[in-house]
Structures are given as C-alpha cells and as structure tokens.
Design a protein around this motif. Structure first.
Motif, PDB file in Angstrom:
ATOM      1  N   ALA A 199       0.867  -1.184   0.000  1.00 58.84           N
ATOM      2  CA  ALA A 199       0.000   0.000   0.000  1.00 58.84           C
ATOM      3  C   ALA A 199       0.897   1.224   0.000  1.00 58.84           C
ATOM      4  CB  ALA A 199      -0.925   0.006   1.220  1.00 58.84           C
ATOM      5  N   THR A 200       0.565   2.207  -0.796  1.00 58.26           N
ATOM      6  CA  THR A 200       1.407   3.395  -0.959  1.00 58.26           C
ATOM      7  C   THR A 200       1.687   4.057   0.393  1.00 58.26           C
ATOM      8  OG1 THR A 200       0.469   3.776  -3.149  1.00 58.26           O
ATOM      9  CG2 THR A 200       1.607   5.621  -2.091  1.00 58.26           C
ATOM     10  N   GLY A 201       2.983   4.245   0.667  1.00 60.40           N
ATOM     11  CA  GLY A 201       3.401   4.928   1.891  1.00 60.40           C
ATOM     12  C   GLY A 201       3.232   4.142   3.167  1.00 60.40           C
ATOM     13  N   LEU A 202       2.985   2.832   3.075  1.00 64.98           N
ATOM     14  CA  LEU A 202       2.741   2.025   4.270  1.00 64.98           C
ATOM     15  C   LEU A 202       4.054   1.647   4.954  1.00 64.98           C
ATOM     16  CD1 LEU A 202       0.877   0.484   6.181  1.00 64.98           C
ATOM     17  CD2 LEU A 202       0.934  -1.451   4.573  1.00 64.98           C
ATOM     18  N   ASN A 203       4.275   2.207   6.145  1.00 65.43           N
ATOM     19  CA  ASN A 203       5.390   1.829   7.002  1.00 65.43           C
ATOM     20  C   ASN A 203       4.824   1.316   8.323  1.00 65.43           C
ATOM     21  OD1 ASN A 203       7.775   2.531   5.431  1.00 65.43           O
ATOM     22  ND2 ASN A 203       7.095   4.654   5.655  1.00 65.43           N
ATOM     23  N   ILE A 204       5.362   0.206   8.799  1.00 64.34           N
ATOM     24  CA  ILE A 204       4.848  -0.432  10.007  1.00 64.34           C
ATOM     25  C   ILE A 204       5.932  -0.400  11.075  1.00 64.34           C
ATOM     26  CG2 ILE A 204       3.895  -2.542  10.992  1.00 64.34           C
ATOM     27  CD1 ILE A 204       3.122  -3.336   8.083  1.00 64.34           C
ATOM     28  N   PRO A 205       5.778   0.439  12.114  1.00 65.10           N
ATOM     29  CA  PRO A 205       6.770   0.474  13.195  1.00 65.10           C
ATOM     30  C   PRO A 205       6.496  -0.612  14.230  1.00 65.10           C
ATOM     31  CG  PRO A 205       5.133   2.181  13.532  1.00 65.10           C
ATOM     32  CD  PRO A 205       4.747   1.476  12.255  1.00 65.10           C
ATOM     33  N   ALA A 206       7.566  -1.066  14.854  1.00 68.82           N
ATOM     34  CA  ALA A 206       7.439  -2.067  15.911  1.00 68.82           C
ATOM     35  C   ALA A 206       8.548  -1.878  16.928  1.00 68.82           C
ATOM     36  CB  ALA A 206       7.485  -3.477  15.336  1.00 68.82           C
ATOM     37  N   ASN A 207       8.223  -2.136  18.170  1.00 68.23           N
ATOM     38  CA  ASN A 207       9.217  -2.166  19.239  1.00 68.23           C
ATOM     39  C   ASN A 207       9.385  -3.619  19.665  1.00 68.23           C
ATOM     40  OD1 ASN A 207       9.667  -2.103  22.475  1.00 68.23           O
ATOM     41  ND2 ASN A 207      10.769  -0.452  21.457  1.00 68.23           N
ATOM     42  N   VAL A 208      10.625  -4.107  19.603  1.00 68.86           N
ATOM     43  CA  VAL A 208      10.859  -5.537  19.788  1.00 68.86           C
ATOM     44  C   VAL A 208      11.908  -5.762  20.877  1.00 68.86           C
ATOM     45  CG1 VAL A 208      11.555  -7.694  18.685  1.00 68.86           C
ATOM     46  CG2 VAL A 208      10.326  -5.963  17.358  1.00 68.86           C
ATOM     47  N   GLU A 209      11.603  -6.636  21.811  1.00 60.95           N
ATOM     48  CA  GLU A 209      12.577  -7.143  22.770  1.00 60.95           C
ATOM     49  C   GLU A 209      12.928  -8.569  22.362  1.00 60.95           C
ATOM     50  OE1 GLU A 209      11.578  -6.743  26.894  1.00 60.95           O
ATOM     51  OE2 GLU A 209      10.344  -4.965  26.522  1.00 60.95           O
ATOM     52  N   LEU A 210      14.213  -8.817  22.106  1.00 60.21           N
ATOM     53  CA  LEU A 210      14.648 -10.162  21.721  1.00 60.21           C
ATOM     54  C   LEU A 210      15.072 -10.988  22.938  1.00 60.21           C
ATOM     55  CD1 LEU A 210      16.638  -9.350  18.475  1.00 60.21           C
ATOM     56  CD2 LEU A 210      14.388 -10.411  18.658  1.00 60.21           C
ATOM     57  N   ASN A 211      15.793 -10.372  23.870  1.00 59.71           N
ATOM     58  CA  ASN A 211      16.152 -10.983  25.160  1.00 59.71           C
ATOM     59  C   ASN A 211      16.606 -12.436  25.043  1.00 59.71           C
ATOM     60  OD1 ASN A 211      15.309  -8.533  26.192  1.00 59.71           O
ATOM     61  ND2 ASN A 211      13.321  -9.281  26.871  1.00 59.71           N
ATOM     62  N   PRO A 212      17.641 -12.707  24.247  1.00 56.65           N
ATOM     63  CA  PRO A 212      18.028 -14.104  24.024  1.00 56.65           C
ATOM     64  C   PRO A 212      18.706 -14.750  25.228  1.00 56.65           C
ATOM     65  CG  PRO A 212      19.584 -12.628  22.962  1.00 56.65           C
ATOM     66  CD  PRO A 212      18.458 -11.773  23.467  1.00 56.65           C
ATOM     67  N   LEU A 213      18.483 -16.035  25.380  1.00 54.83           N
ATOM     68  CA  LEU A 213      19.252 -16.887  26.275  1.00 54.83           C
ATOM     69  C   LEU A 213      20.352 -17.518  25.433  1.00 54.83           C
ATOM     70  CD1 LEU A 213      19.346 -18.067  29.199  1.00 54.83           C
ATOM     71  CD2 LEU A 213      18.031 -20.008  28.300  1.00 54.83           C
ATOM     72  N   VAL A 214      21.591 -17.419  25.893  1.00 60.98           N
ATOM     73  CA  VAL A 214      22.755 -17.864  25.122  1.00 60.98           C
ATOM     74  C   VAL A 214      23.420 -18.998  25.894  1.00 60.98           C
ATOM     75  CG1 VAL A 214      24.926 -17.185  24.042  1.00 60.98           C
ATOM     76  CG2 VAL A 214      23.039 -15.557  24.170  1.00 60.98           C
ATOM     77  N   LEU A 215      23.347 -20.218  25.353  1.00 57.59           N
ATOM     78  CA  LEU A 215      23.864 -21.413  26.020  1.00 57.59           C
ATOM     79  C   LEU A 215      25.108 -21.884  25.288  1.00 57.59           C
ATOM     80  CD1 LEU A 215      20.451 -23.298  26.358  1.00 57.59           C
ATOM     81  CD2 LEU A 215      21.510 -21.772  28.030  1.00 57.59           C
ATOM     82  N   GLY A 216      26.238 -21.932  25.989  1.00 55.77           N
ATOM     83  CA  GLY A 216      27.488 -22.288  25.327  1.00 55.77           C
ATOM     84  C   GLY A 216      28.258 -23.386  26.034  1.00 55.77           C
ATOM     85  N   MET A 217      29.005 -24.148  25.232  1.00 52.62           N
ATOM     86  CA  MET A 217      29.903 -25.159  25.775  1.00 52.62           C
ATOM     87  C   MET A 217      31.080 -25.305  24.825  1.00 52.62           C
ATOM     88  SD  MET A 217      29.023 -28.902  27.338  1.00 52.62           S
ATOM     89  CE  MET A 217      30.264 -29.782  28.299  1.00 52.62           C
ATOM     90  N   GLY A 218      32.287 -25.454  25.396  1.00 45.40           N
ATOM     91  CA  GLY A 218      33.463 -25.583  24.555  1.00 45.40           C
ATOM     92  C   GLY A 218      34.700 -25.857  25.374  1.00 45.40           C
ATOM     93  N   PHE A 219      35.830 -25.381  24.882  1.00 52.66           N
ATOM     94  CA  PHE A 219      37.105 -25.623  25.552  1.00 52.66           C
ATOM     95  C   PHE A 219      37.936 -24.360  25.506  1.00 52.66           C
ATOM     96  CE2 PHE A 219      37.524 -26.753  21.110  1.00 52.66           C
ATOM     97  CZ  PHE A 219      38.712 -26.160  20.741  1.00 52.66           C
ATOM     98  N   GLY A 220      38.938 -24.290  26.370  1.00 46.82           N
ATOM     99  CA  GLY A 220      39.747 -23.095  26.432  1.00 46.82           C
ATOM    100  C   GLY A 220      41.169 -23.367  26.864  1.00 46.82           C
ATOM    101  N   MET A 221      41.950 -22.287  26.845  1.00 49.89           N
ATOM    102  CA  MET A 221      43.365 -22.374  27.210  1.00 49.89           C
ATOM    103  C   MET A 221      43.772 -21.121  27.980  1.00 49.89           C
ATOM    104  SD  MET A 221      46.734 -22.681  24.735  1.00 49.89           S
ATOM    105  CE  MET A 221      46.515 -21.003  24.121  1.00 49.89           C
ATOM    106  N   LYS A 222      44.566 -21.298  29.010  1.00 51.21           N
ATOM    107  CA  LYS A 222      45.162 -20.186  29.750  1.00 51.21           C
ATOM    108  C   LYS A 222      46.543 -19.887  29.176  1.00 51.21           C
ATOM    109  CE  LYS A 222      43.001 -21.150  34.261  1.00 51.21           C
ATOM    110  NZ  LYS A 222      42.491 -19.790  34.557  1.00 51.21           N
TER     111      LYS A 222
END
Length: 223
Positions: A199-222
């Motif tokens: 539709a001509t000139g149609l813009n749809i605004p939105a306010n979004v919270e994503l708030n992700p949970l981030v689950l990680g596993m791996g290995f490391g070195m000092k």
C-alpha cells in the motif's frame, strides 16, 4: 543501564590498581564454544498488530578473558547469529489479506559483542571446578537484512543492552579446560517495516525485545 556501566567502570579501575600485586598466575584465557541462541521475544507491532517471532540459531563463538586478579576478570565474546523473523496473528485485511496472518519478514544477522565483568571462585591451582558469575553490557549490530518476498524492506536500529552470566571452567590440565556458560542478554530494538509495495506509503513500526538466552559449551586455554 547507566548505573550498570558506571559500576563496571569503577570495578575495572579498582582492580587495575591492584593488578601489579598478582603477577604469579596466567592472566589470559581464550575459549572456543558452540553456542545456542534462543530469543524470548516481546513486541508491540503497530498498524497490523500481532507479535514478532524470531528463530533460534546455533553458532561458533570465540571469547577472550583477562584477569585483573585471581578472582576478578573481564570477558569479551565475539560471534554472529542469523534469525528468521515473522509476525504471528497480524491483521492485513486493509491490503486485501486475512485478519489472522503470519507475515514473513525474511532474515537478519546479529553481531552482539558483549563485555562482562566476572568474579571467579575456587581459583587455587589444585581446584578442578572453577565457577564464575558475570554482568556487563552489550551492543548489537543488525546487518545483512533480507526482507523476504512479502514486504519491501526492514530497518533495525542498533542498540545497547545488558547481560548476566553464570558458568564454570573444568580444568583438564593447568592450562587447558572445558567450559560451560549461560548468558541472558536483555536487548530492545526499534524496527520499521517498509510495506509500500502493498500500500502506498505504508510503514509499520514495531518495538521488539529479543532478550536471548545464550547457552554455550566448549574448551579453552590459559596463557
């Protein structure tokens, strides 16, 4: 948000002043992790209503940790995720569609570098299990936006957020370890959908919270 940033800066300053007194341990850690990114969305979609839904993703991640003392450290994580975006239950009857419709909004990539200040427990050399807690800030960059076939385009605003984490290192040797980590990132963004092809000139605004949970596993070195 300002209070969190101020507290982190003050703790950095405090610990740097005492860094010279803790020279008999390895200050750096580097980790490689596989990470699941699970958004927990909240949204307000104007004009057409409905709610925003973002897909999960699994990504490789790299992080670096620097210890100011044996217990206090800072961690920077680097990784990028890709999410499919849609609205659920939107009313598009104004453009000849149904009153309850899921609108495909294509895909977007997120680059969310996150800096946390951590407290590490059980840091004696002979301890195998070394848990930690952290809190910090995040800045998310939205890029590689592909709007799909329904709308003309989307604009995501880059945004600051904050993060909390809990995790542990499981020492295999005095330098190498297995790591598990959970982060909760609180992230809001403003999105504008360019639907001018519908539709001509149609813009749809939105306010979004994503708030992700981030689950990680791996290995490391000092080092």
């Amino acid at each position: 948000m300002k209070n969190i940033i101020f507290a982190i800066v003050m703790l950095f300053t405090f610990q740097v002043g005492f860094a010279q007194d803790n020279s008999n341990f390895l200050r750096w850690e580097v980790r490689a992790r596989g990470v699941g990114v699970i958004p927990y969305e909240k949204s307000t979609v104007n004009t057409i209503g409905g709610k925003v839904d973002a897909s999960n993703d699994f990504i490789p991640e790299l992080d670096f940790t620097y210890f100011f003392s044996k217990n206090i450290a800072t961690e920077l994580i680097l990784g990028t995720s890709k999410h499919s975006i849609k609205t659920q239950g939107s009313d598009i009857s104004a453009v000849g569609g149904p009153t309850n419709f899921d609108v495909d909004l294509g895909t977007v990539r997120l680059l969310p570098p996150t800096l946390t200040l951590q407290y590490h427990f059980n840091q004696a050399n002979d301890n195998v299990f070394k848990p930690y807690l952290g809190a910090g800030v995040n800045y998310t960059i939205f890029y590689d936006v592909k709007p799909g076939s329904v709308v003309k385009g989307l604009d995501y605003k880059n945004a600051f957020g904050y993060a909390f984490q809990v995790g542990f290192d499981l020492m295999v040797t005095d330098r190498f370890f297995i790591n598990a980590d959970v982060k909760k990132i609180f992230l809001k963004t403003d999105v504008t959908v360019d639907a001018s092809n519908l539709a001509t000139g149609l813009n749809i605004p939105a306010n979004v919270e994503l708030n992700p949970l981030v689950l990680g596993m791996g290995f490391g070195m000092k080092f």
